[in-house]
Every structure is written in structure tokens, then in C-alpha cells.
Design a protein around this motif. Structure first.
Motif, PDB file in Angstrom:
ATOM      1  N   ALA A   1      43.539  50.091  62.825  1.00  0.00           N
ATOM      2  CA  ALA A   1      42.353  49.697  62.075  1.00  0.00           C
ATOM      3  C   ALA A   1      41.104  49.912  62.946  1.00  0.00           C
ATOM      4  N   GLN A   2      39.995  50.065  62.261  1.00  0.00           N
ATOM      5  CA  GLN A   2      38.746  50.264  62.970  1.00  0.00           C
ATOM      6  C   GLN A   2      37.885  49.001  62.854  1.00  0.00           C
ATOM      7  N   SER A   3      37.006  48.817  63.794  1.00  0.00           N
ATOM      8  CA  SER A   3      36.037  47.731  63.701  1.00  0.00           C
ATOM      9  C   SER A   3      34.713  48.211  64.274  1.00  0.00           C
ATOM     10  N   VAL A   4      33.642  47.648  63.787  1.00  0.00           N
ATOM     11  CA  VAL A   4      32.296  48.011  64.214  1.00  0.00           C
ATOM     12  C   VAL A   4      31.518  46.741  64.513  1.00  0.00           C
ATOM     13  N   ASN A 101      36.702  59.141  52.403  1.00  0.00           N
ATOM     14  CA  ASN A 101      35.966  58.693  53.576  1.00  0.00           C
ATOM     15  C   ASN A 101      35.591  57.225  53.420  1.00  0.00           C
ATOM     16  N   LYS A 102      36.623  56.393  53.519  1.00  0.00           N
ATOM     17  CA  LYS A 102      36.419  54.959  53.444  1.00  0.00           C
ATOM     18  C   LYS A 102      35.710  54.488  54.706  1.00  0.00           C
ATOM     19  N   LEU A 103      34.598  53.828  54.508  1.00  0.00           N
ATOM     20  CA  LEU A 103      33.777  53.396  55.618  1.00  0.00           C
ATOM     21  C   LEU A 103      34.109  51.968  56.046  1.00  0.00           C
ATOM     22  N   THR A 104      34.094  51.769  57.364  1.00  0.00           N
ATOM     23  CA  THR A 104      34.132  50.422  57.936  1.00  0.00           C
ATOM     24  C   THR A 104      32.754  50.155  58.523  1.00  0.00           C
ATOM     25  N   PHE A 105      32.123  49.071  58.069  1.00  0.00           N
ATOM     26  CA  PHE A 105      30.748  48.778  58.447  1.00  0.00           C
ATOM     27  C   PHE A 105      30.649  47.687  59.500  1.00  0.00           C
ATOM     28  N   GLY A 106      29.567  47.748  60.266  1.00  0.00           N
ATOM     29  CA  GLY A 106      29.177  46.621  61.081  1.00  0.00           C
ATOM     30  C   GLY A 106      28.443  45.596  60.236  1.00  0.00           C
TER      31      GLY A 106
ATOM     32  N   LEU B  45      35.146  47.076  51.901  1.00  0.00           N
ATOM     33  CA  LEU B  45      35.747  47.832  50.805  1.00  0.00           C
ATOM     34  C   LEU B  45      36.709  46.953  50.012  1.00  0.00           C
ATOM     35  N   ILE B  46      36.530  46.937  48.694  1.00  0.00           N
ATOM     36  CA  ILE B  46      37.391  46.147  47.819  1.00  0.00           C
ATOM     37  C   ILE B  46      38.532  47.020  47.287  1.00  0.00           C
ATOM     38  N   HIS B  47      38.174  48.068  46.576  1.00  0.00           N
ATOM     39  CA  HIS B  47      39.123  49.040  46.037  1.00  0.00           C
ATOM     40  C   HIS B  47      38.448  50.400  46.026  1.00  0.00           C
ATOM     41  N   TYR B  48      39.261  51.432  45.941  1.00  0.00           N
ATOM     42  CA  TYR B  48      38.710  52.754  45.757  1.00  0.00           C
ATOM     43  C   TYR B  48      39.602  53.570  44.839  1.00  0.00           C
ATOM     44  N   ASP B  56      43.520  52.487  44.870  1.00  0.00           N
ATOM     45  CA  ASP B  56      44.199  51.854  45.994  1.00  0.00           C
ATOM     46  C   ASP B  56      43.344  50.697  46.498  1.00  0.00           C
ATOM     47  N   LYS B  57      44.001  49.820  47.265  1.00  0.00           N
ATOM     48  CA  LYS B  57      43.309  48.625  47.744  1.00  0.00           C
ATOM     49  C   LYS B  57      42.514  48.909  49.004  1.00  0.00           C
ATOM     50  N   GLY B  58      41.426  48.138  49.159  1.00  0.00           N
ATOM     51  CA  GLY B  58      40.681  48.120  50.393  1.00  0.00           C
ATOM     52  C   GLY B  58      41.025  46.872  51.181  1.00  0.00           C
ATOM     53  N   GLU B  59      40.116  46.475  52.057  1.00  0.00           N
ATOM     54  CA  GLU B  59      40.425  45.371  52.958  1.00  0.00           C
ATOM     55  C   GLU B  59      40.259  43.996  52.337  1.00  0.00           C
TER      56      GLU B  59
END
Lengths: 115, 114
Positions: A1-4, A101-106, B45-48, B56-59
Motif C-alpha cells: 500500500a502507498q501513503s502520502v 490510476n487510483k490516487l492516494t492523497f495526502g 477512494l470509495i469505489h471505482y 471494484d472497492k477502494g479503501e
């Protein structure tokens, strides 16, 4: 997993002064790096991004960010801010070569430019 | 503008009621996303969706469901709204030529659960 992590939640700055917004990330895989800006009551807009090549990337309105792989950082700078730069700024990452391109945000940094 | 319309833009609802937010795009992009924005958390992210009927599910997907019956529409449903779902919801779209592509965001839907 990523974190920012964005180290500053708020940054007050005087007009025409420089500003730096700090961003550090954690990831076990290669990532792309982004800065987005959000003006009041609006959605997010891409400010700049790092994909590959030169580690220094620039936006059309005077912002620049430098990718530092060893420090896992992507700090955003502007040498002279304007009142119109008042906004919230978000650093984000996406996994390189992943589908979509699911983004992980700060958590965001609010910049308040004072006259 | 990225051709994304969210509706409603503002809604107040009561705890326990179902709520549906709609995202409509005119760009024919394959990927669509729902994020929520909360102070100090940025956007999560909730879903996409990566195509019609492909989601699919997000976090942070618990308590949310989505549907995509047409390329241009992506619906987010809160089955039974709770106060913790008070938030600003953003729809986003992208054309996933590669994961460095720009994501374009809508202007947000403000939801208050009382």
C-alpha cells in the motif's frame, strides 16, 4: 500500500514571498507523483506531475516540484506567490503501470496568501 | 471543464435513509471514481469502475455501493446514511492509457447526514 504525508496542514505566506509545501510518500513499488490544487468550493485540478525523466517539473503558473527518490519526497515550491494562489494543495501518488490510476492523497496543505 | 456533472450538489438527509449521488460524464472515459473528502484526510477512494458493470472497492467502501449501467453514468449509493458519511463527495474520470494519466474531478456533492 502507498501513503502520502503532507507535513504542513496550513501555510500562511505574504504576497510575493516564496512558499514550499512538503510532501513525503511511502511505497514498496514505483509510483507516479502528482500535485493537485483545489480552489474554494471547487473540484481538484492537476497542477503538475512527475512520471519519468527530469526530476524537476514545472507548471504553467510558476510552481515547480522536485522528485527526490532517496528521500521519497516531492516538495512543491513557488518563488513568489500571488493572492490568487490561496487554495488547498494536495500531493498524491499512483502505482506505476497499474490498471487505471487510483490516487492516494495526502491530507492537504492550505495556503493563505496575505497582502 | 472536464465534462463531469454531479447531482445533487448539496443534500441534507436523515440518518438511516438511502441516498444516491449521480455522476455523469460526456468524455466517454473508461474509468470513473468516487472519492470522499474530509478535513485532514485529503481524498479517499470509495469505489471505482473500469467499464460498464465493472466496479471494484477502494479503501473506504464500507456502507457504500455503486452501479454503472452506462459508460457515462456512475452512481454512488449510501444504503443507510450515517453521520460519519457527512462529507464532500467527488466523482472523477480518467482514460487509463497508463496510470500516470491525469484524473479529472467534478465539482463535488456536499452531503450532510443529520
Amino acid at each position: 500500500a502507498q501513503s502520502v504525508t503532507q507535513l504542513d496542514s496550513q501555510v500562511p505566506v505574504f504576497e510575493e514571498a516564496p512558499v514550499e509545501l512538503r510532501c513525503n510518500y511511502s511505497s514498496s513499488v514505483s509510483v507516479y507523483l502528482f500535485w493537485y490544487v483545489q480552489y474554494p468550493n471547487q473540484g481538484l485540478q492537476l497542477l503538475l506531475k512527475y512520471l519519468s525523466g527530469s526530476t524537476l517539473v514545472e507548471s504553467i503558473n510558476g510552481f515547480e516540484a522536485e522528485f527526490n527518490k532517496s528521500q521519497t519526497s516531492f516538495h512543491l515550491r513557488k518563488p513568489s506567490v500571488h493572492i490568487s494562489d490561496t487554495a488547498e494543495y494536495f500531493c498524491a501518488v499512483s502505482v506505476r503501470d497499474a490498471a487505471g490510476n487510483k490516487l492516494t492523497f495526502g491530507g492537504g496543505t492550505r495556503v493563505l496568501v496575505k497582502p | 471543464d472536464a465534462g463531469i456533472t454531479q447531482s445533487p450538489r448539496h443534500k441534507v438527509t436523515e440518518t438511516g435513509t438511502p441516498v444516491t449521488l449521480r455522476c455523469h460524464q460526456t468524455e466517454n472515459h473508461r474509468y470513473m471514481y468516487w472519492y470522499r473528502q474530509d478535513p485532514g484526510h485529503g481524498l479517499r477512494l470509495i469505489h471505482y469502475s473500469y467499464g460498464v458493470k465493472d466496479t471494484d472497492k477502494g479503501e473506504v467502501s464500507d456502507g457504500y455501493s455503486v452501479s454503472r449501467s452506462k459508460t457515462e453514468d456512475f452512481l454512488l449509493t449510501l444504503e443507510s446514511a450515517t453521520s460519519s458519511q457527512t462529507s464532500v463527495y467527488f466523482c472523477a474520470i480518467s482514460e487509463p492509457t497508463y496510470s500516470g494519466n491525469t484524473i479529472y474531478f467534478g465539482e463535488g456533492s456536499w452531503l450532510t447526514v443529520v
